[in-house]
Design a protein around this motif. Structure first.
Motif, mmCIF file in Angstrom:
data_model
loop_
_atom_site.group_PDB
_atom_site.id
_atom_site.type_symbol
_atom_site.label_atom_id
_atom_site.label_comp_id
_atom_site.label_asym_id
_atom_site.label_seq_id
_atom_site.Cartn_x
_atom_site.Cartn_y
_atom_site.Cartn_z
ATOM 1 N N SER A 35 18.387 32.173 46.025
ATOM 2 C CA SER A 35 17.425 31.497 45.145
ATOM 3 C C SER A 35 18.047 30.250 44.522
ATOM 4 O O SER A 35 17.405 29.201 44.441
ATOM 5 C CB SER A 35 16.948 32.448 44.044
ATOM 6 O OG SER A 35 16.311 33.568 44.627
ATOM 7 N N ALA A 36 19.312 30.361 44.110
ATOM 8 C CA ALA A 36 20.001 29.200 43.520
ATOM 9 C C ALA A 36 20.059 28.051 44.522
ATOM 10 O O ALA A 36 19.833 26.889 44.159
ATOM 11 C CB ALA A 36 21.400 29.601 43.067
ATOM 12 N N VAL A 39 16.401 26.630 45.019
ATOM 13 C CA VAL A 39 15.981 25.839 43.862
ATOM 14 C C VAL A 39 16.766 24.520 43.797
ATOM 15 O O VAL A 39 16.208 23.463 43.507
ATOM 16 C CB VAL A 39 16.151 26.655 42.558
ATOM 17 C CG1 VAL A 39 15.936 25.782 41.329
ATOM 18 C CG2 VAL A 39 15.182 27.836 42.540
ATOM 19 N N ILE A 47 19.852 26.595 38.759
ATOM 20 C CA ILE A 47 19.271 27.559 37.826
ATOM 21 C C ILE A 47 20.116 28.817 37.942
ATOM 22 O O ILE A 47 20.161 29.439 39.008
ATOM 23 C CB ILE A 47 17.801 27.867 38.194
ATOM 24 C CG1 ILE A 47 16.979 26.583 38.336
ATOM 25 C CG2 ILE A 47 17.177 28.834 37.190
ATOM 26 C CD1 ILE A 47 16.725 25.813 37.064
ATOM 27 N N GLU A 49 20.026 31.787 36.267
ATOM 28 C CA GLU A 49 19.397 33.107 36.208
ATOM 29 C C GLU A 49 18.048 33.043 36.896
ATOM 30 O O GLU A 49 17.141 32.367 36.443
ATOM 31 C CB GLU A 49 19.222 33.563 34.749
ATOM 32 C CG GLU A 49 20.531 33.881 34.055
ATOM 33 C CD GLU A 49 21.400 34.900 34.798
ATOM 34 O OE1 GLU A 49 20.848 35.876 35.357
ATOM 35 O OE2 GLU A 49 22.632 34.703 34.839
ATOM 36 N N TYR A 50 17.949 33.767 37.987
ATOM 37 C CA TYR A 50 16.710 33.743 38.751
ATOM 38 C C TYR A 50 16.326 35.184 39.053
ATOM 39 O O TYR A 50 17.182 35.990 39.409
ATOM 40 C CB TYR A 50 16.931 32.957 40.051
ATOM 41 C CG TYR A 50 15.674 32.324 40.565
ATOM 42 C CD1 TYR A 50 15.207 31.123 40.037
ATOM 43 C CD2 TYR A 50 14.928 32.952 41.554
ATOM 44 C CE1 TYR A 50 14.039 30.559 40.484
ATOM 45 C CE2 TYR A 50 13.754 32.384 42.011
ATOM 46 C CZ TYR A 50 13.320 31.195 41.467
ATOM 47 O OH TYR A 50 12.153 30.632 41.910
ATOM 48 N N ASP A 51 15.049 35.541 38.900
ATOM 49 C CA ASP A 51 14.591 36.912 39.134
ATOM 50 C C ASP A 51 15.019 37.387 40.528
ATOM 51 O O ASP A 51 14.575 36.864 41.542
ATOM 52 C CB ASP A 51 13.065 36.945 39.016
ATOM 53 C CG ASP A 51 12.487 38.345 39.248
ATOM 54 O OD1 ASP A 51 13.266 39.240 39.655
ATOM 55 O OD2 ASP A 51 11.285 38.536 39.013
#
Ligand code: GDP
Ligand code: MG
Length: 187
Positions: A35-36, A39, A47, A49-51
């Motif tokens: 996710s990092a 993004v 970012i 902290e990502y769910d």
């Protein structure tokens, strides 16, 4: 040569060209930074902290080698390695298989993904490219997976290999996604 806005002549209208499309699926263990990286590629920002349970697909119009392309990125969130692969196998034009260089276990999970994806892509005409990606090179001090380990695994499965960090410079992260587009174009 690029095509600009629709040009109206007396009789004919030359329409704007639809951009080509490239669907990139991002695979790998939880916590490897999928996710990092996604993004970062889309927003140039890290970012932290990502769910971890969020799986989503994003779209961005990119210029790769002066050619426009609609890039879609599926940021997956498998909990225990490869499961329900049908949701992306046929969809993907390129595969990004991510591990974290400070986590040997995430590297082993990459191997599981490669063992699952490669037989599928080998059967395709054209073959979809796969990129093996070691993330978190900023964590060099805690490295558990050597660059050679990464290169060797990539060579075994015939894929390209990079190491990056989602929290360092943007261009090297962008480069990986753009390489996926280039390789998909070449196939
Ligand atoms: P995912 O489960 O694969 O989507 O992983 P995330 O993108 O949610 O990242 C997991 C954790 O690793 C988060 O705490 C991130 O802040 C961290 N992280 C992601 N990429 C990097 C990186 O390149 N360097 C460092 N130091 N931490 C990272
Ligand atoms: Mg995630």
């Amino acid at each position: 040569l690029m095509f600009g806005k629709a040009r109206t002549c007396n009789i004919v209208t030359i329409p704007e060209h639809e951009p080509a499309e490239c669907n990139i699926v991002v695979l790998g263990a939880i916590g490897s930074g999928k996710s990092a990286l996604t993004v970062k590629f889309l927003t140039k920002r890290f970012i932290s902290e990502y769910d971890p349970n969020l799986e989503d697909t994003y779209s961005s119009e990119e210029m790769v080698d002066q050619q426009p392309v609609q890039v879609r990125v599926m940021d997956t969130a498998d909990q225990d390695g490869p499961v329900n692969c049908e949701r992306y196998l046929a969809w993907a034009s390129a595969f990004l298989v991510v591990y974290s260089i400070d986590n040997k276990c995430s590297f082993e999970i990459c191997q599981q993904y490669l063992e699952m994806v490669t037989p599928y892509t080998k059967g395709l005409q054209p073959e979809s490219p796969i990129i093996l990606l070691g993330n978190k090179v900023d964590m060099e001090r805690y490295r558990q997976v050597s660059q050679t380990d990464g290169e060797t695994l990539a060579a075994r499965f015939g894929c390209t290999f990079f190491e990056v960090s989602a929290c360092l410079d943007f261009p090297s992260v962008q480069h990986v996604f753009h390489e996926a587009v280039r390789e998909a174009r070449r196939e």
